[in-house]
Design a protein around this motif. Structure first.
Motif, PDB file in Angstrom:
ATOM      1  N   ASN A  14      53.947  53.960  36.862  1.00 45.52           N
ATOM      2  CA  ASN A  14      53.761  53.471  38.228  1.00 45.52           C
ATOM      3  C   ASN A  14      52.583  52.499  38.300  1.00 45.52           C
ATOM      4  OD1 ASN A  14      53.498  53.074  40.972  1.00 45.52           O
ATOM      5  ND2 ASN A  14      53.709  55.243  41.493  1.00 45.52           N
ATOM      6  N   ILE A  15      52.862  51.245  37.991  1.00 42.24           N
ATOM      7  CA  ILE A  15      51.813  50.208  38.031  1.00 42.24           C
ATOM      8  C   ILE A  15      51.240  50.060  39.441  1.00 42.24           C
ATOM      9  CG2 ILE A  15      51.517  47.691  37.954  1.00 42.24           C
ATOM     10  CD1 ILE A  15      52.960  47.662  35.338  1.00 42.24           C
ATOM     11  N   ALA A  16      52.083  50.188  40.458  1.00 47.26           N
ATOM     12  CA  ALA A  16      51.617  50.026  41.845  1.00 47.26           C
ATOM     13  C   ALA A  16      50.535  51.052  42.182  1.00 47.26           C
ATOM     14  CB  ALA A  16      52.785  50.125  42.814  1.00 47.26           C
ATOM     15  N   ALA A  17      50.681  52.283  41.709  1.00 40.46           N
ATOM     16  CA  ALA A  17      49.682  53.319  41.980  1.00 40.46           C
ATOM     17  C   ALA A  17      48.347  52.979  41.318  1.00 40.46           C
ATOM     18  CB  ALA A  17      50.189  54.679  41.499  1.00 40.46           C
ATOM     19  N   LEU A  18      48.391  52.479  40.088  1.00 38.82           N
ATOM     20  CA  LEU A  18      47.153  52.099  39.403  1.00 38.82           C
ATOM     21  C   LEU A  18      46.509  50.898  40.073  1.00 38.82           C
ATOM     22  CD1 LEU A  18      48.130  54.174  37.362  1.00 38.82           C
ATOM     23  CD2 LEU A  18      47.393  52.619  35.581  1.00 38.82           C
ATOM     24  N   ARG A  19      47.321  49.956  40.509  1.00 34.08           N
ATOM     25  CA  ARG A  19      46.779  48.784  41.209  1.00 34.08           C
ATOM     26  C   ARG A  19      46.047  49.234  42.488  1.00 34.08           C
ATOM     27  NH1 ARG A  19      48.375  42.884  41.930  1.00 34.08           N
ATOM     28  NH2 ARG A  19      47.266  42.370  43.843  1.00 34.08           N
ATOM     29  N   LYS A  20      46.621  50.185  43.193  1.00 32.16           N
ATOM     30  CA  LYS A  20      46.002  50.698  44.424  1.00 32.16           C
ATOM     31  C   LYS A  20      44.639  51.338  44.115  1.00 32.16           C
ATOM     32  CE  LYS A  20      46.790  53.548  48.431  1.00 32.16           C
ATOM     33  NZ  LYS A  20      47.488  54.644  49.041  1.00 32.16           N
ATOM     34  N   ILE A  21      44.570  52.118  43.044  1.00 32.19           N
ATOM     35  CA  ILE A  21      43.297  52.740  42.662  1.00 32.19           C
ATOM     36  C   ILE A  21      42.269  51.665  42.317  1.00 32.19           C
ATOM     37  CG2 ILE A  21      42.138  54.172  40.926  1.00 32.19           C
ATOM     38  CD1 ILE A  21      44.826  55.778  40.740  1.00 32.19           C
ATOM     39  N   LEU A  22      42.669  50.659  41.557  1.00 29.52           N
ATOM     40  CA  LEU A  22      41.746  49.577  41.203  1.00 29.52           C
ATOM     41  C   LEU A  22      41.249  48.851  42.455  1.00 29.52           C
ATOM     42  CD1 LEU A  22      43.524  48.206  38.011  1.00 29.52           C
ATOM     43  CD2 LEU A  22      41.287  49.355  38.117  1.00 29.52           C
ATOM     44  N   GLU A  23      42.136  48.624  43.402  1.00 34.48           N
ATOM     45  CA  GLU A  23      41.736  47.978  44.659  1.00 34.48           C
ATOM     46  C   GLU A  23      40.756  48.851  45.434  1.00 34.48           C
ATOM     47  OE1 GLU A  23      45.602  47.217  46.348  1.00 34.48           O
ATOM     48  OE2 GLU A  23      45.799  45.303  45.282  1.00 34.48           O
ATOM     49  N   GLU A  24      40.967  50.187  45.417  1.00 34.75           N
ATOM     50  CA  GLU A  24      40.044  51.109  46.092  1.00 34.75           C
ATOM     51  C   GLU A  24      38.655  51.064  45.462  1.00 34.75           C
ATOM     52  OE1 GLU A  24      42.071  54.873  45.878  1.00 34.75           O
ATOM     53  OE2 GLU A  24      43.520  54.303  47.447  1.00 34.75           O
ATOM     54  N   TYR A  25      38.581  50.733  44.184  1.00 34.45           N
ATOM     55  CA  TYR A  25      37.304  50.620  43.486  1.00 34.45           C
ATOM     56  C   TYR A  25      36.765  49.187  43.516  1.00 34.45           C
ATOM     57  CZ  TYR A  25      36.999  55.382  41.796  1.00 34.45           C
ATOM     58  OH  TYR A  25      36.856  56.747  41.735  1.00 34.45           O
ATOM     59  N   ASP A  26      37.343  48.350  44.391  1.00 32.82           N
ATOM     60  CA  ASP A  26      36.921  46.959  44.567  1.00 32.82           C
ATOM     61  C   ASP A  26      36.960  46.150  43.274  1.00 32.82           C
ATOM     62  OD1 ASP A  26      36.482  47.142  47.338  1.00 32.82           O
ATOM     63  OD2 ASP A  26      34.506  48.038  46.987  1.00 32.82           O
ATOM     64  N   ASP A  28      37.863  43.271  40.811  1.00 34.62           N
ATOM     65  CA  ASP A  28      38.038  41.836  41.002  1.00 34.62           C
ATOM     66  C   ASP A  28      39.372  41.431  40.379  1.00 34.62           C
ATOM     67  OD1 ASP A  28      37.727  39.095  41.323  1.00 34.62           O
ATOM     68  OD2 ASP A  28      36.203  38.904  39.753  1.00 34.62           O
ATOM     69  N   TYR A  29      40.342  41.072  41.224  1.00 34.63           N
ATOM     70  CA  TYR A  29      41.676  40.694  40.761  1.00 34.63           C
ATOM     71  C   TYR A  29      41.679  39.228  40.364  1.00 34.63           C
ATOM     72  CZ  TYR A  29      46.745  39.911  40.829  1.00 34.63           C
ATOM     73  OH  TYR A  29      48.038  39.571  40.507  1.00 34.63           O
ATOM     74  N   LYS A  30      42.007  38.942  39.106  1.00 29.22           N
ATOM     75  CA  LYS A  30      42.010  37.575  38.594  1.00 29.22           C
ATOM     76  C   LYS A  30      43.373  36.914  38.729  1.00 29.22           C
ATOM     77  CE  LYS A  30      37.747  37.640  37.251  1.00 29.22           C
ATOM     78  NZ  LYS A  30      36.740  36.870  37.936  1.00 29.22           N
ATOM     79  N   GLY A  31      44.416  37.719  38.962  1.00 30.30           N
ATOM     80  CA  GLY A  31      45.755  37.168  39.128  1.00 30.30           C
ATOM     81  C   GLY A  31      46.727  37.742  38.116  1.00 30.30           C
ATOM     82  N   GLU A  32      47.969  37.255  38.212  1.00 33.05           N
ATOM     83  CA  GLU A  32      48.993  37.656  37.248  1.00 33.05           C
ATOM     84  C   GLU A  32      49.205  36.521  36.268  1.00 33.05           C
ATOM     85  OE1 GLU A  32      52.580  40.204  37.977  1.00 33.05           O
ATOM     86  OE2 GLU A  32      53.591  38.281  37.682  1.00 33.05           O
ATOM     87  N   ASP A  33      49.164  36.861  35.000  1.00 28.65           N
ATOM     88  CA  ASP A  33      49.271  35.896  33.924  1.00 28.65           C
ATOM     89  C   ASP A  33      50.560  36.155  33.157  1.00 28.65           C
ATOM     90  OD1 ASP A  33      48.521  33.849  32.219  1.00 28.65           O
ATOM     91  OD2 ASP A  33      46.918  34.979  31.226  1.00 28.65           O
ATOM     92  N   HIS A  34      51.393  35.137  33.006  1.00 37.45           N
ATOM     93  CA  HIS A  34      52.546  35.244  32.105  1.00 37.45           C
ATOM     94  C   HIS A  34      52.059  34.814  30.743  1.00 37.45           C
ATOM     95  CE1 HIS A  34      56.780  33.854  30.731  1.00 37.45           C
ATOM     96  NE2 HIS A  34      56.466  35.045  30.252  1.00 37.45           N
ATOM     97  N   GLN A  35      51.986  35.760  29.808  1.00 39.15           N
ATOM     98  CA  GLN A  35      51.407  35.503  28.499  1.00 39.15           C
ATOM     99  C   GLN A  35      52.452  35.605  27.401  1.00 39.15           C
ATOM    100  OE1 GLN A  35      48.234  38.391  28.100  1.00 39.15           O
ATOM    101  NE2 GLN A  35      46.896  37.268  29.492  1.00 39.15           N
ATOM    102  N   ILE A  36      52.411  34.633  26.512  1.00 38.02           N
ATOM    103  CA  ILE A  36      53.188  34.680  25.281  1.00 38.02           C
ATOM    104  C   ILE A  36      52.166  34.813  24.156  1.00 38.02           C
ATOM    105  CG2 ILE A  36      54.813  33.486  23.761  1.00 38.02           C
ATOM    106  CD1 ILE A  36      56.014  34.169  26.502  1.00 38.02           C
TER     107      ILE A  36
END
Length: 173
Positions: A14-26, A28-36
């Protein structure tokens, strides 16, 4: 540039749940990167060329395989033109495997978090406690990694010993 980090990789249902926890801890979101990430055949460690929309680098690292926080010794180079570098490395070394992923990148101080969707493998979380200048030390890096494992509710059974490249190589046999 060289540095040391302590990192974990774990399966994440559940990536969404982890993202929510990270947001609760403020975080710093750098964005989504498509990486090869193109891994090359090398006699020692791992060498990959990362081509992304946010991060681009040639990365050499040594790290043991263990399902626990592990120490990595990293050498990092930011190329100006990755296509020419990739062609040169492919001609000289040969390609071992290519990892295609979408990665959400977060930071809390010097700790980096990746929420990954890896083509052919599924969803994962990575924590990297980073010491770029030797001022933090391995003990503190281990402590940071363990603390965030607890905060993100990452269980020991979810931890992976190997890299995405190893997992893909196992799949293609």
């Amino acid at each position: 540039m060289s540095w040391t980090n302590v990192e974990i990789k774990a399966r994440c249902a559940n990536i969404a749940a982890l993202r929510k926890i990270l947001e609760e801890y403020d975080a710093d979101y750098k964005g989504e990167d498509h990486q090869i990430d193109t891994y090359f055949e090398v006699p020692k460690g791992r060498l990959k060329l990362r081509e992304g929309t946010i991060e681009n680098a040639l990365i050499h690292y040594n790290r043991g395989n263990q399902a626990a926080p592990k120490v990595s010794s990293i050498t990092y180079y930011k190329p100006n033109e990755s296509a020419a570098l990739k062609a040169t490395l492919e001609a000289a070394l040969g390609i071992k495997v290519v990892v295609d992923k979408k990665r959400q990148i977060f930071f809390i101080d010097t700790v980096k978090f990746h929420l990954d969707r890896v083509e052919g493998l599924g969803t994962f979380v990575e924590i990297e406690a980073i010491d770029e200048d030797g001022s933090i030390g391995q003990t503190k890096l281990q402590e940071q990694c363990h603390a965030y494992m607890n905060i993100l509710n990452i269980k020991k059974d979810d931890l992976l010993a190997v890299s995405y490249s190893d997992m893909l190589l196992d799949l293609i046999g």
